[in-house]
Motif scaffolding. Sequence first.
Motif, PDB file in Angstrom:
ATOM      1  N   GLU A 209       0.833  -1.195   0.000  1.00 46.71           N
ATOM      2  CA  GLU A 209       0.000   0.000   0.000  1.00 46.71           C
ATOM      3  C   GLU A 209       0.874   1.253   0.000  1.00 46.71           C
ATOM      4  OE1 GLU A 209      -3.325   0.659  -0.198  1.00 46.71           O
ATOM      5  OE2 GLU A 209      -3.413  -1.447  -0.800  1.00 46.71           O
ATOM      6  N   THR A 210       0.446   2.250  -0.746  1.00 45.76           N
ATOM      7  CA  THR A 210       1.170   3.530  -0.816  1.00 45.76           C
ATOM      8  C   THR A 210       0.182   4.664  -0.585  1.00 45.76           C
ATOM      9  OG1 THR A 210       0.851   3.605  -3.218  1.00 45.76           O
ATOM     10  CG2 THR A 210       2.911   2.646  -2.414  1.00 45.76           C
ATOM     11  N   PRO A 211       0.667   5.847  -0.221  1.00 47.01           N
ATOM     12  CA  PRO A 211      -0.237   6.985  -0.005  1.00 47.01           C
ATOM     13  C   PRO A 211      -1.061   7.288  -1.247  1.00 47.01           C
ATOM     14  CG  PRO A 211       1.948   7.477   0.852  1.00 47.01           C
ATOM     15  CD  PRO A 211       2.072   6.195   0.089  1.00 47.01           C
ATOM     16  N   ARG A 212      -2.343   7.538  -1.034  1.00 46.00           N
ATOM     17  CA  ARG A 212      -3.231   7.965  -2.117  1.00 46.00           C
ATOM     18  C   ARG A 212      -3.516   9.438  -1.893  1.00 46.00           C
ATOM     19  NH1 ARG A 212      -1.953   3.336  -3.435  1.00 46.00           N
ATOM     20  NH2 ARG A 212      -3.321   1.845  -4.477  1.00 46.00           N
ATOM     21  N   GLU A 213      -2.855  10.279  -2.682  1.00 48.69           N
ATOM     22  CA  GLU A 213      -2.950  11.711  -2.457  1.00 48.69           C
ATOM     23  C   GLU A 213      -2.529  12.459  -3.709  1.00 48.69           C
ATOM     24  OE1 GLU A 213      -0.167  12.190   0.704  1.00 48.69           O
ATOM     25  OE2 GLU A 213       1.586  12.034  -0.596  1.00 48.69           O
ATOM     26  N   GLY A 214      -2.857  13.737  -3.734  1.00 42.41           N
ATOM     27  CA  GLY A 214      -2.351  14.595  -4.787  1.00 42.41           C
ATOM     28  C   GLY A 214      -1.037  15.194  -4.325  1.00 42.41           C
ATOM     29  N   LEU A 215       0.037  14.961  -5.079  1.00 47.83           N
ATOM     30  CA  LEU A 215       1.346  15.460  -4.691  1.00 47.83           C
ATOM     31  C   LEU A 215       1.557  16.845  -5.294  1.00 47.83           C
ATOM     32  CD1 LEU A 215       4.073  14.902  -3.291  1.00 47.83           C
ATOM     33  CD2 LEU A 215       4.878  13.958  -5.465  1.00 47.83           C
ATOM     34  N   TRP A 216       1.660  17.846  -4.417  1.00 49.72           N
ATOM     35  CA  TRP A 216       1.895  19.227  -4.841  1.00 49.72           C
ATOM     36  C   TRP A 216       3.248  19.328  -5.522  1.00 49.72           C
ATOM     37  CZ3 TRP A 216       5.553  22.935  -3.483  1.00 49.72           C
ATOM     38  CH2 TRP A 216       5.243  24.262  -3.830  1.00 49.72           C
TER      39      TRP A 216
ATOM     40  N   LEU B  36       5.860   7.740  -8.880  1.00 55.20           N
ATOM     41  CA  LEU B  36       6.085   7.227 -10.227  1.00 55.20           C
ATOM     42  C   LEU B  36       5.042   6.198 -10.637  1.00 55.20           C
ATOM     43  CD1 LEU B  36       9.982   6.898 -10.335  1.00 55.20           C
ATOM     44  CD2 LEU B  36       8.521   8.801 -11.070  1.00 55.20           C
ATOM     45  N   ALA B  37       4.236   5.759  -9.688  1.00 57.21           N
ATOM     46  CA  ALA B  37       3.141   4.847 -10.009  1.00 57.21           C
ATOM     47  C   ALA B  37       1.841   5.612 -10.217  1.00 57.21           C
ATOM     48  CB  ALA B  37       2.952   3.820  -8.893  1.00 57.21           C
ATOM     49  N   GLY B  38       1.897   6.946 -10.146  1.00 59.00           N
ATOM     50  CA  GLY B  38       0.708   7.777 -10.289  1.00 59.00           C
ATOM     51  C   GLY B  38       0.531   8.320 -11.683  1.00 59.00           C
TER      52      GLY B  38
ATOM     53  N   ARG C 140      -7.829  21.158  -7.672  1.00 59.91           N
ATOM     54  CA  ARG C 140      -9.100  21.871  -7.861  1.00 59.91           C
ATOM     55  C   ARG C 140      -8.912  23.249  -8.470  1.00 59.91           C
ATOM     56  NH1 ARG C 140     -12.231  20.573  -2.110  1.00 59.91           N
ATOM     57  NH2 ARG C 140     -12.420  18.290  -2.415  1.00 59.91           N
ATOM     58  N   ASP C 141      -7.733  23.813  -8.273  1.00 63.05           N
ATOM     59  CA  ASP C 141      -7.455  25.142  -8.828  1.00 63.05           C
ATOM     60  C   ASP C 141      -6.820  25.082 -10.212  1.00 63.05           C
ATOM     61  OD1 ASP C 141      -8.408  26.399  -6.480  1.00 63.05           O
ATOM     62  OD2 ASP C 141      -6.468  26.084  -5.498  1.00 63.05           O
ATOM     63  N   GLY C 142      -6.656  23.881 -10.728  1.00 67.49           N
ATOM     64  CA  GLY C 142      -6.071  23.730 -12.052  1.00 67.49           C
ATOM     65  C   GLY C 142      -4.563  23.657 -12.068  1.00 67.49           C
ATOM     66  N   ARG C 143      -3.937  23.664 -10.887  1.00 65.94           N
ATOM     67  CA  ARG C 143      -2.475  23.567 -10.826  1.00 65.94           C
ATOM     68  C   ARG C 143      -2.061  22.114 -11.077  1.00 65.94           C
ATOM     69  NH1 ARG C 143       1.601  26.594  -7.755  1.00 65.94           N
ATOM     70  NH2 ARG C 143       3.474  25.302  -7.461  1.00 65.94           N
ATOM     71  N   VAL C 144      -1.037  21.932 -11.895  1.00 62.98           N
ATOM     72  CA  VAL C 144      -0.566  20.586 -12.208  1.00 62.98           C
ATOM     73  C   VAL C 144      -0.045  19.904 -10.944  1.00 62.98           C
ATOM     74  CG1 VAL C 144       1.110  19.240 -13.540  1.00 62.98           C
ATOM     75  CG2 VAL C 144       0.020  21.230 -14.572  1.00 62.98           C
ATOM     76  N   GLU C 145      -0.407  18.651 -10.769  1.00 63.61           N
ATOM     77  CA  GLU C 145       0.052  17.849  -9.643  1.00 63.61           C
ATOM     78  C   GLU C 145       0.201  16.405 -10.088  1.00 63.61           C
ATOM     79  OE1 GLU C 145      -2.842  17.809  -6.494  1.00 63.61           O
ATOM     80  OE2 GLU C 145      -4.223  16.523  -7.613  1.00 63.61           O
ATOM     81  N   ILE C 146       0.763  15.573  -9.223  1.00 62.65           N
ATOM     82  CA  ILE C 146       0.817  14.140  -9.486  1.00 62.65           C
ATOM     83  C   ILE C 146      -0.262  13.470  -8.647  1.00 62.65           C
ATOM     84  CG2 ILE C 146       2.180  12.030  -9.362  1.00 62.65           C
ATOM     85  CD1 ILE C 146       4.683  13.702  -9.701  1.00 62.65           C
ATOM     86  N   ASP C 147      -1.164  12.788  -9.312  1.00 66.54           N
ATOM     87  CA  ASP C 147      -2.204  12.022  -8.618  1.00 66.54           C
ATOM     88  C   ASP C 147      -1.600  10.681  -8.234  1.00 66.54           C
ATOM     89  OD1 ASP C 147      -4.452  10.793  -7.652  1.00 66.54           O
ATOM     90  OD2 ASP C 147      -5.466  10.623  -9.599  1.00 66.54           O
TER      91      ASP C 147
END
Length: 434
Positions: free
Chosen positions: A20-27, A78-80, A86-93
């Motif tokens: 299991e790995t964190p499920r989050e949006g990486l800023w 790297l698995a995302g 929500r503001d349209g800023r690019v992130e890694i899901d």
Amino acid sequence: MYPGSALRVVESCLVTPSDETPREGLWLSALDLVLANRGHTPLVHVYSASDVAAADGFFNVAKLKKSMAKALVPFYPLAGRLGADRDGRVEIDCNGEGALFVVARSDRTVEAFSGPTPSSELTKLFCPRVQPSSIMLAAQVTFLKCGGVVLGTAVHHAAVDGSSAFHFIGTWARYCRDGESAVIELPCHDRALLRARSPPAILPETVSMFCSKLAMHEHESSVLATKVFAISGDQLCALKRHCGGASTFCAVSALVWQCVCIARQLDPDATTRMNFPVDIRHRLKPRLPGRYFGNGVVNLFATAAVKDVVSETLASVASRVKATTEQLDNELLRSAVDYFEMEAAKGGRPEDRGNLPETELRVNSWFHLPIYDADFGWGKPRLMTRAETVRGGWVYVMAGCDDGSARVLISLEAATLKKFERALAVCGVQTSIV
């Protein structure tokens, strides 16, 4: 089969983290966003199969997948997938969907890669086609007719710079080679360490030093050529002594800058610029962790009159490069981060395409990156290089394989490249063409 190529794809799948790995949006920091439009960086490692390695299941696919799944646990971004908040800023899901893994076969042989230069063919044959483009990591293992293997990788530049990319590849290799006993250095994913200040404080010299736009253009009437020049360990030591004990980067970049200016026969009164990336992990206060995982580089411009670069000694030119880097301090670097954050808020700027004008040079140093630390248990690669075509005016300085030598990959107009070779000889540096 890929159209028009001697390649047969055997398998294509996704490799997901083994735990299991964190499920989050990486800023992503402003330094990540600057490079988000670059897309994926394709690299190739070429391996020869010895009898011992072949007997031990040379590049066993199941073992490669298992070790990649294990490496994707600490390197979970790297698995995302590349996305937006929500503001349209690019992130890694960071959703754990996995990395693309391709297995292929080719009728090529290792001998065809004694010294390959980047090309569209190299990319098409041995680097995976990343679909969808939001995939952060892809790898392709291609088994050659002679028994050798080409490992092609493609990592999205929004996720990592060269240092972080090779950190992952080295970790994947160690898990494959050493199994549960593998000793690894965990990555640091706290990209907020490069968060811009509020309010921003941008120094006047920031734009000229870091943020000048490269005036890229297409050479409509010139044919570009790319070559790799090898500088032996003894020659490199002599060059550094000739440059007053300069670092490898300062000495080699000074040599290349001077010889390119000579080869292009530039107006002596014109201004020439050499642009190069600098790792800032250890230049900030407090320092970033050595294993900060992300983009930790800024591009720096060294500027001089052509007549000075051409007429000065190599030691003086190397001193110019060093002096540029010595200006860097925490306040100036934080100012650059603030500036790039403001640019990102405006929507950023598109990736520069084409080639550099004749007065410009881009020198990328991979000399101290662990590009050969990719021993998956079957020996180190005999060669590592970029796969994509290099643009005119771009240079890569890379280490040779364990012998203290250097390889200089340079792309120039074909006629200029011949003059560049002659200028190297005039400067007293005898190189061999790989």
